[in-house]
Design a protein around this motif. Sequence first.
Motif, PDB file in Angstrom:
ATOM      1  N   LYS A 178      -5.378  18.330  -2.464  1.00 38.54           N
ATOM      2  CA  LYS A 178      -4.906  19.320  -1.487  1.00 38.54           C
ATOM      3  C   LYS A 178      -4.564  18.620  -0.166  1.00 38.54           C
ATOM      4  CE  LYS A 178      -7.343  23.038  -1.329  1.00 38.54           C
ATOM      5  NZ  LYS A 178      -8.445  23.980  -0.991  1.00 38.54           N
ATOM      6  N   LYS A 179      -5.432  17.704   0.263  1.00 41.03           N
ATOM      7  CA  LYS A 179      -5.193  16.964   1.506  1.00 41.03           C
ATOM      8  C   LYS A 179      -3.965  16.063   1.349  1.00 41.03           C
ATOM      9  CE  LYS A 179      -6.107  15.369   5.622  1.00 41.03           C
ATOM     10  NZ  LYS A 179      -5.965  16.210   6.830  1.00 41.03           N
ATOM     11  N   LEU A 180      -3.822  15.441   0.182  1.00 39.20           N
ATOM     12  CA  LEU A 180      -2.676  14.562  -0.063  1.00 39.20           C
ATOM     13  C   LEU A 180      -1.369  15.335   0.059  1.00 39.20           C
ATOM     14  CD1 LEU A 180      -1.465  11.855  -0.924  1.00 39.20           C
ATOM     15  CD2 LEU A 180      -1.887  12.503  -3.309  1.00 39.20           C
ATOM     16  N   LYS A 181      -1.336  16.536  -0.475  1.00 34.90           N
ATOM     17  CA  LYS A 181      -0.111  17.341  -0.437  1.00 34.90           C
ATOM     18  C   LYS A 181       0.255  17.751   0.984  1.00 34.90           C
ATOM     19  CE  LYS A 181      -0.329  19.100  -5.172  1.00 34.90           C
ATOM     20  NZ  LYS A 181      -0.482  20.286  -6.042  1.00 34.90           N
ATOM     21  N   THR A 182      -0.744  17.935   1.834  1.00 41.15           N
ATOM     22  CA  THR A 182      -0.441  18.285   3.226  1.00 41.15           C
ATOM     23  C   THR A 182       0.201  17.115   3.970  1.00 41.15           C
ATOM     24  OG1 THR A 182      -2.618  17.602   4.087  1.00 41.15           O
ATOM     25  CG2 THR A 182      -2.398  19.875   3.282  1.00 41.15           C
ATOM     26  N   LYS A 183      -0.005  15.908   3.448  1.00 36.48           N
ATOM     27  CA  LYS A 183       0.591  14.729   4.066  1.00 36.48           C
ATOM     28  C   LYS A 183       2.051  14.536   3.657  1.00 36.48           C
ATOM     29  CE  LYS A 183      -3.582  11.852   4.615  1.00 36.48           C
ATOM     30  NZ  LYS A 183      -3.312  11.283   5.947  1.00 36.48           N
ATOM     31  N   MET A 184       2.521  15.369   2.697  1.00 36.22           N
ATOM     32  CA  MET A 184       3.882  15.185   2.174  1.00 36.22           C
ATOM     33  C   MET A 184       4.743  16.431   2.382  1.00 36.22           C
ATOM     34  SD  MET A 184       3.225  13.054  -1.359  1.00 36.22           S
ATOM     35  CE  MET A 184       2.349  14.390  -2.169  1.00 36.22           C
ATOM     36  N   PRO A 185       4.917  16.892   3.612  1.00 35.02           N
ATOM     37  CA  PRO A 185       5.733  18.100   3.838  1.00 35.02           C
ATOM     38  C   PRO A 185       7.190  17.905   3.426  1.00 35.02           C
ATOM     39  CG  PRO A 185       5.269  16.988   5.912  1.00 35.02           C
ATOM     40  CD  PRO A 185       4.412  16.318   4.873  1.00 35.02           C
ATOM     41  N   ASN A 186       7.644  16.659   3.453  1.00 34.95           N
ATOM     42  CA  ASN A 186       9.030  16.368   3.077  1.00 34.95           C
ATOM     43  C   ASN A 186       9.131  15.677   1.718  1.00 34.95           C
ATOM     44  OD1 ASN A 186      10.066  17.357   5.595  1.00 34.95           O
ATOM     45  ND2 ASN A 186       9.374  15.446   6.546  1.00 34.95           N
ATOM     46  N   GLY A 187       8.058  15.762   0.955  1.00 31.78           N
ATOM     47  CA  GLY A 187       8.096  15.225  -0.406  1.00 31.78           C
ATOM     48  C   GLY A 187       7.618  13.806  -0.546  1.00 31.78           C
ATOM     49  N   SER A 188       7.306  13.114   0.558  1.00 37.69           N
ATOM     50  CA  SER A 188       6.783  11.755   0.458  1.00 37.69           C
ATOM     51  C   SER A 188       6.041  11.400   1.736  1.00 37.69           C
ATOM     52  CB  SER A 188       7.907  10.745   0.205  1.00 37.69           C
ATOM     53  OG  SER A 188       8.731  10.622   1.337  1.00 37.69           O
ATOM     54  N   CYS A 189       5.215  10.379   1.643  1.00 38.77           N
ATOM     55  CA  CYS A 189       4.497   9.877   2.807  1.00 38.77           C
ATOM     56  C   CYS A 189       3.957   8.498   2.471  1.00 38.77           C
ATOM     57  CB  CYS A 189       3.355  10.809   3.211  1.00 38.77           C
ATOM     58  SG  CYS A 189       2.023  10.880   1.993  1.00 38.77           S
ATOM     59  N   GLU A 190       3.553   7.771   3.475  1.00 42.66           N
ATOM     60  CA  GLU A 190       2.887   6.493   3.234  1.00 42.66           C
ATOM     61  C   GLU A 190       1.657   6.416   4.127  1.00 42.66           C
ATOM     62  OE1 GLU A 190       5.093   3.189   5.957  1.00 42.66           O
ATOM     63  OE2 GLU A 190       6.258   3.901   4.230  1.00 42.66           O
ATOM     64  N   PHE A 191       0.578   5.885   3.573  1.00 39.31           N
ATOM     65  CA  PHE A 191      -0.634   5.726   4.352  1.00 39.31           C
ATOM     66  C   PHE A 191      -1.550   4.705   3.689  1.00 39.31           C
ATOM     67  CE2 PHE A 191      -1.350   9.384   1.538  1.00 39.31           C
ATOM     68  CZ  PHE A 191      -2.552   9.051   0.921  1.00 39.31           C
ATOM     69  N   GLU A 192      -2.574   4.314   4.438  1.00 38.81           N
ATOM     70  CA  GLU A 192      -3.546   3.343   3.951  1.00 38.81           C
ATOM     71  C   GLU A 192      -4.518   4.052   3.020  1.00 38.81           C
ATOM     72  OE1 GLU A 192      -6.272   0.741   2.979  1.00 38.81           O
ATOM     73  OE2 GLU A 192      -7.044   2.273   4.338  1.00 38.81           O
ATOM     74  N   MET A 193      -4.564   3.615   1.781  1.00 40.49           N
ATOM     75  CA  MET A 193      -5.261   4.363   0.739  1.00 40.49           C
ATOM     76  C   MET A 193      -6.780   4.195   0.770  1.00 40.49           C
ATOM     77  SD  MET A 193      -4.416   4.409  -3.313  1.00 40.49           S
ATOM     78  CE  MET A 193      -5.023   5.740  -4.355  1.00 40.49           C
ATOM     79  N   LYS A 194      -7.272   3.042   1.232  1.00 38.10           N
ATOM     80  CA  LYS A 194      -8.710   2.772   1.127  1.00 38.10           C
ATOM     81  C   LYS A 194      -9.537   3.812   1.878  1.00 38.10           C
ATOM     82  CE  LYS A 194     -12.381   0.454  -0.022  1.00 38.10           C
ATOM     83  NZ  LYS A 194     -12.599  -0.965   0.317  1.00 38.10           N
ATOM     84  N   GLN A 195      -9.158   4.104   3.106  1.00 35.20           N
ATOM     85  CA  GLN A 195      -9.911   5.106   3.862  1.00 35.20           C
ATOM     86  C   GLN A 195      -9.816   6.471   3.205  1.00 35.20           C
ATOM     87  OE1 GLN A 195      -9.142   5.291   8.037  1.00 35.20           O
ATOM     88  NE2 GLN A 195      -9.404   3.094   8.379  1.00 35.20           N
ATOM     89  N   PHE A 196      -8.646   6.781   2.683  1.00 38.52           N
ATOM     90  CA  PHE A 196      -8.440   8.083   2.046  1.00 38.52           C
ATOM     91  C   PHE A 196      -9.330   8.234   0.813  1.00 38.52           C
ATOM     92  CE2 PHE A 196      -6.045  11.029  -0.725  1.00 38.52           C
ATOM     93  CZ  PHE A 196      -5.889  12.096   0.145  1.00 38.52           C
ATOM     94  N   ILE A 197      -9.368   7.208  -0.031  1.00 41.60           N
ATOM     95  CA  ILE A 197     -10.154   7.285  -1.264  1.00 41.60           C
ATOM     96  C   ILE A 197     -11.642   7.100  -0.990  1.00 41.60           C
ATOM     97  CG2 ILE A 197     -10.548   6.190  -3.514  1.00 41.60           C
ATOM     98  CD1 ILE A 197      -8.085   7.956  -3.394  1.00 41.60           C
ATOM     99  N   THR A 198     -11.989   6.342   0.046  1.00 38.58           N
ATOM    100  CA  THR A 198     -13.405   6.198   0.399  1.00 38.58           C
ATOM    101  C   THR A 198     -14.004   7.553   0.759  1.00 38.58           C
ATOM    102  OG1 THR A 198     -13.067   3.940   1.193  1.00 38.58           O
ATOM    103  CG2 THR A 198     -15.049   5.051   1.915  1.00 38.58           C
ATOM    104  N   ARG A 199     -13.215   8.415   1.384  1.00 38.83           N
ATOM    105  CA  ARG A 199     -13.698   9.759   1.712  1.00 38.83           C
ATOM    106  C   ARG A 199     -13.946  10.564   0.433  1.00 38.83           C
ATOM    107  NH1 ARG A 199     -13.635  10.408   6.989  1.00 38.83           N
ATOM    108  NH2 ARG A 199     -12.267   9.083   8.251  1.00 38.83           N
ATOM    109  N   LEU A 200     -13.077  10.380  -0.566  1.00 35.47           N
ATOM    110  CA  LEU A 200     -13.303  11.034  -1.848  1.00 35.47           C
ATOM    111  C   LEU A 200     -14.587  10.515  -2.486  1.00 35.47           C
ATOM    112  CD1 LEU A 200     -12.452  12.706  -4.379  1.00 35.47           C
ATOM    113  CD2 LEU A 200     -11.248  10.646  -5.149  1.00 35.47           C
ATOM    114  N   SER A 201     -14.748   9.190  -2.513  1.00 35.36           N
ATOM    115  CA  SER A 201     -15.950   8.587  -3.083  1.00 35.36           C
ATOM    116  C   SER A 201     -17.200   9.103  -2.377  1.00 35.36           C
ATOM    117  CB  SER A 201     -15.870   7.060  -2.960  1.00 35.36           C
ATOM    118  OG  SER A 201     -16.976   6.438  -3.555  1.00 35.36           O
TER     119      SER A 201
END
Length: 502
Positions: free
Chosen positions: A160-183
């Motif tokens: 759900k959070k990932l989709k909010t980052k893609m209002p125009n259908g794509s985005c780029e970001f640093e994945m480690k912090q994003f996935i560490t929050r999931l972990s």
Amino acid sequence: MVFIEIVLVAFLACWLLYRWLTVYYDEFEKRNVPYEKPYPMVGNLGSVVLNKEPVQKTVIEFYKRNKMHKIVGFFNFRNPVYVINEPELIKKITVKDFEHFPNHTPFINVDDDPLLAGMLNIMKDQRWKDMRNTLTPVFTAAKMRNMFPLMNECFSECIKKLKTKMPNGSCEFEMKQFITRLSNDIIASTAFGINVNSYQDPNNKFYNVGQSITRFRGSQMFKFMISNVAPWILTYLGMKIFDKEKTDYFTRLVIDAMKYREKNNIVRHDMIQLLLEAKKDSAQHWSDEEIVAQCFIFFFAAFENNANLICAASHELMSNPDVQQRLYEECLEIKEELQDQPLNYDIANKLKYMDMVLNETLRKWSFASFTDRVCSKDYKLTDEDDNFVFDFKLGDRVWFPLGGLQMDEQYFENPDVFDPERFSDDNKGNIKPFTFLPFGAGPRNCIGNRYALMQAKAMLYYLVINCKLERSEKTVKDIFNDMRGFNVNPQGGFWLRFVSRK
């Protein structure tokens, strides 16, 4: 005259310190074992301590230079370690003659810390065996199946959070912090029984405490080194590697949850519940503190490592579009079978190509660059033909260079190439035993491997179904050489571009 005396005392102090730091540095020469010259205090880990390269690279390069030797000496700070390069000898030590090497070498000083001393990987001999038998039922397929819905809730918030980052259908970001929050959220839910949403509340205490404990940098890295070189210094100064306030935080979480559930007859399919049941069924009368210790090591092992596996696999999928496409097609088949229902444990186990992708990621990235044992009684090591190899003495430390073996062209052709086909049904039988050991070997292998793979498999499923992974302008070209120290965390980060598939 006074000045001369001061100089002489200072010189004597420096000489005594040098002698103390290097007192074991003639160990291998005396026992006729080949080795590489160490540096005072840091041993053969100088480049890691100075933050010039990751420990994985140090171990792999050391293995490449010395793989012609069945046994070679390595200095882990000031401690001599016997590195075993032959897969057959690794099998003898970890399985056939396990009773001579039943324990790990404590990676930190735990003499004055009952929480750390109670962790499964630190426990020794019969105490370890009893706890391992107590915990084994916790990680069965049936228990993982019941735990899977708790993970799904966290996956849902992540996507759900990932989709909010893609209002125009794509985005780029640093994945480690994003996935560490999931972990973080998955461990909070499945191990500590609390609901945390690190995407809505990025500065929640559980996440911040976890980050500080698992990152070996700065003062914590220094204390870790001192614990290996001279643990008495930390004891004398009253210092601990892990801040007491932070370990107390986890202790209170678990003990309060256990008391609340027992008082109110609450059942939740998470680690605390499973440990409570295991405690009741065990004849060992485990204390609350010993149960807390298992939650702590579970957190310590899973928080960083599970995020690393997902990030590394995503990076490889981005770098190998043909592999990503094949995995996407497999995930589509599973999605159609689910008919809009969330993924479950049994269906996830049908993802055979996903298994191949994760195994190849574990092989190439060697998150555990080595595993270890310590000799508990004198032992004469012989090879398969019963030829004498080496006499181990009580207390000798042994390492198995997993990273080196898994990147050896003798066992894995073109080891730098990411090729999941190595682990296909047709090919995996050709892998030489004890050359691929991402979770260790023998009775002391990682008890949580099923949990780690379940989490990685499910997250990659949701990620690939929803997004196409592409290279970002910020993606590090040589990511392995961009890593430093003991963490799988490139200095430039795990940057990817995510393109919505819808």
